[in-house]
Design an enzyme around this catalytic site. Structure first.
Site, PDB file in Angstrom:
ATOM      1  N   TYR A 112       1.148  -1.000  -0.078  1.00  0.00           N
ATOM      2  CA  TYR A 112      -0.276   0.394  -0.196  1.00  0.00           C
ATOM      3  C   TYR A 112       0.870   1.125  -0.493  1.00  0.00           C
ATOM      4  CZ  TYR A 112      -5.265   0.211   0.709  1.00  0.00           C
ATOM      5  OH  TYR A 112      -6.355   0.145  -0.042  1.00  0.00           O
TER       6      TYR A 112
ATOM      7  N   GLU B  67      -0.359   4.758  -0.345  1.00  0.00           N
ATOM      8  CA  GLU B  67      -1.546   6.341  -0.440  1.00  0.00           C
ATOM      9  C   GLU B  67      -0.210   7.180  -0.786  1.00  0.00           C
ATOM     10  OE1 GLU B  67      -4.065   6.016   2.281  1.00  0.00           O
ATOM     11  OE2 GLU B  67      -5.898   4.880   1.062  1.00  0.00           O
TER      12      GLU B  67
ATOM     13  N   THR C 155      -4.390   5.782 -22.053  1.00  0.00           N
ATOM     14  CA  THR C 155      -3.707   4.824 -21.289  1.00  0.00           C
ATOM     15  C   THR C 155      -2.479   4.424 -21.769  1.00  0.00           C
ATOM     16  OG1 THR C 155      -4.981   3.601 -23.442  1.00  0.00           O
ATOM     17  CG2 THR C 155      -6.601   4.249 -21.704  1.00  0.00           C
TER      18      THR C 155
ATOM     19  N   ARG D 221      -2.549  -2.514 -18.425  1.00  0.00           N
ATOM     20  CA  ARG D 221      -3.766  -1.466 -18.654  1.00  0.00           C
ATOM     21  C   ARG D 221      -3.826  -0.198 -17.253  1.00  0.00           C
ATOM     22  NH1 ARG D 221      -7.671  -2.722 -21.913  1.00  0.00           N
ATOM     23  NH2 ARG D 221      -7.144  -5.173 -22.721  1.00  0.00           N
TER      24      ARG D 221
END
Length: 417
Positions: A55, A57, A226, A235
């Protein structure tokens, strides 16, 4: 304790079988969906790495969790490479998709209810450019612009609409337009009314990176893309800008996190970093040049065989075949070609009399076949086979004959050797 030799095949045979069948499908079918491509094993290695456990953030150097010293390096590499590749001075590599990158731009630059000028979906635009079923059409006042009788963007009408409706933002970019967009002209129109120019270059980012298609970054206030499609990476999404204010860049970062997303996908960002490095290699430029050559070669055959191509040609990686005069629907064409192991997608054409679920056209793109090693000769041969199927759409013998040819050429040009 987790053991590295754990695998899906031994644990979940049902899932593994579906995964293996998809692998076979990709090898034995010719992929002509313009938004699809094959990513490199290096990108897949990054996506299957232990980075998926972390993680992170926040942004490099400003995280809300500890233990981010190495993922900071990964993300900074991706940021720096994106800026270098596209000539930008700002990059955000965290958006999980192109649509989420677009959502961030809307929320950073606009308030709900603001007027936006976007390309009509039926003329080649994208869902996130104002479709009523999408957040963009639900939250903002969308005014569509489109193409003229020749199949090219009608800049005079665009300018007229801009002066009449005074949008806060004009969107450039497309999902089914085969021409070259005049980014400078669009910026000129935006500046004349004090609007933002936002460009979604998702479809042509690889061509832009290779210098095969004009770069919108010097002209737009903000650009999104993208990282798959022509860029051939994982992706995901990407936001770029050049010459903007620190205030704008802070707004964009905040619109991604915490505005629209929580933790970034660090394994995908690593995949983006790999793909961006691959896009700087000389062979990537050669590949993109061939993508455009193959599209032109296919168009030539369709026109020779009496098929109508929207705008009469292509200047990028895709083109639309208009089947109205052939009394065929896109849905029928899609299904028949699929039975011959040729994958396309049904697509609306300008002034389409059919619904979006049926359509009167097919969209054809060359990034995936070019990745396999197809050149003009193979592209022309393939276009001829497609015309054979479409000329005899109910003749299963013809379809089976073409399927045999497809299987043969796929064996000669494997996706992964």
């Amino acid at each position: 304790m987790l053991k590295r030799e754990m695998n899906i095949a031994d644990y979940d045979a049902e899932l593994w079988q579906a995964m293996e069948q998809e692998k076979v499908r990709q090898e034995e079918h010719i992929e002509l969906i313009a938004s699809e491509n094959y990513t490199s094993p290096r990108v897949m290695q990054a996506q299957g790495s232990q980075l998926t456990n972390k993680y992170a953030e926040g942004y490099p150097g400003k995280r809300y969790y500890g233990g981010c010293e190495y993922v900071d390096i990964v993300e900074q590499l991706a940021i720096d490479r994106a800026k270098e590749l596209f000539g930008a001075d700002y990059a955000n590599v965290q958006p999980h998709s192109g649509s989420q990158a677009n959502f961030a731009v809307y929320t950073a630059l606009l308030e709900p209810g603001d007027t936006v000028l976007g390309m009509n979906l039926a003329h080649g635009g994208h869902l996130t450019h104002g479709s009523p079923v999408n957040f963009s059409g639900k939250l903002y006042n969308i005014v569509p612009y489109g193409i003229d009788a020749t199949g090219h963007i009608d800049y005079a009408d665009l300018e007229k609409q801009a002066k009449e409706h005074k949008p806060k933002m004009i969107i450039g970019g497309f999902s089914a337009y085969s021409g070259v967009v005049d980014w400078a002209k669009m910026r000129e129109i935006a500046d004349s009314i004090g609007a933002y120019l936002f460009v979604d270059m998702a479809h042509v980012a690889g061509l832009v990176a290779a210098g095969v298609y004009p770069n919108p970054v010097p002209h737009a206030h903000v650009v999104t893309t993208t990282t798959h499609k022509t860029l051939a990476g994982p992706r995901g999404g990407l936001i770029l800008a050049k010459g903007g204010s620190e205030e704008l860049y802070k707004k964009l970062n905040s619109a991604v996190f915490p505005g629209g997303q929580g933790g970034p996908l660090m394994h995908v960002i690593a995949g983006k970093a790999v793909a961006l490095k691959e896009a700087m290699e000389p062979e990537f430029k050669t590949y993109q040049q061939q993508v455009a050559k193959n599209a032109k070669a296919m168009v030539e055959v369709f026109l020779e065989r009496g098929y109508k191509v929207v705008s009469g040609g292509t200047d990028n990686h895709l083109f639309l075949v208009d089947l109205v005069d052939k009394n065929l629907t896109g849905k029928e064409a899609d299904a028949a070609l699929g039975r011959a192991n040729i994958t396309v997608n049904k697509n609306s054409v300008p002034n389409d009399p059919k619904s979006p679920f049926v359509t009167s056209g097919i969209r054809v793109g060359t990034p995936a076949i070019t990745r396999r090693g197809f050149k003009e000769a193979e592209a022309k041969e393939l276009a001829g086979w497609m015309c054979d199927v479409l000329d005899s759409i109910n003749d299963e013998a013809v379809i089976e004959r073409i399927k045999g040819k497809v299987l043969d050429i796929c064996a000669r040009y494997p996706v992964y050797a």
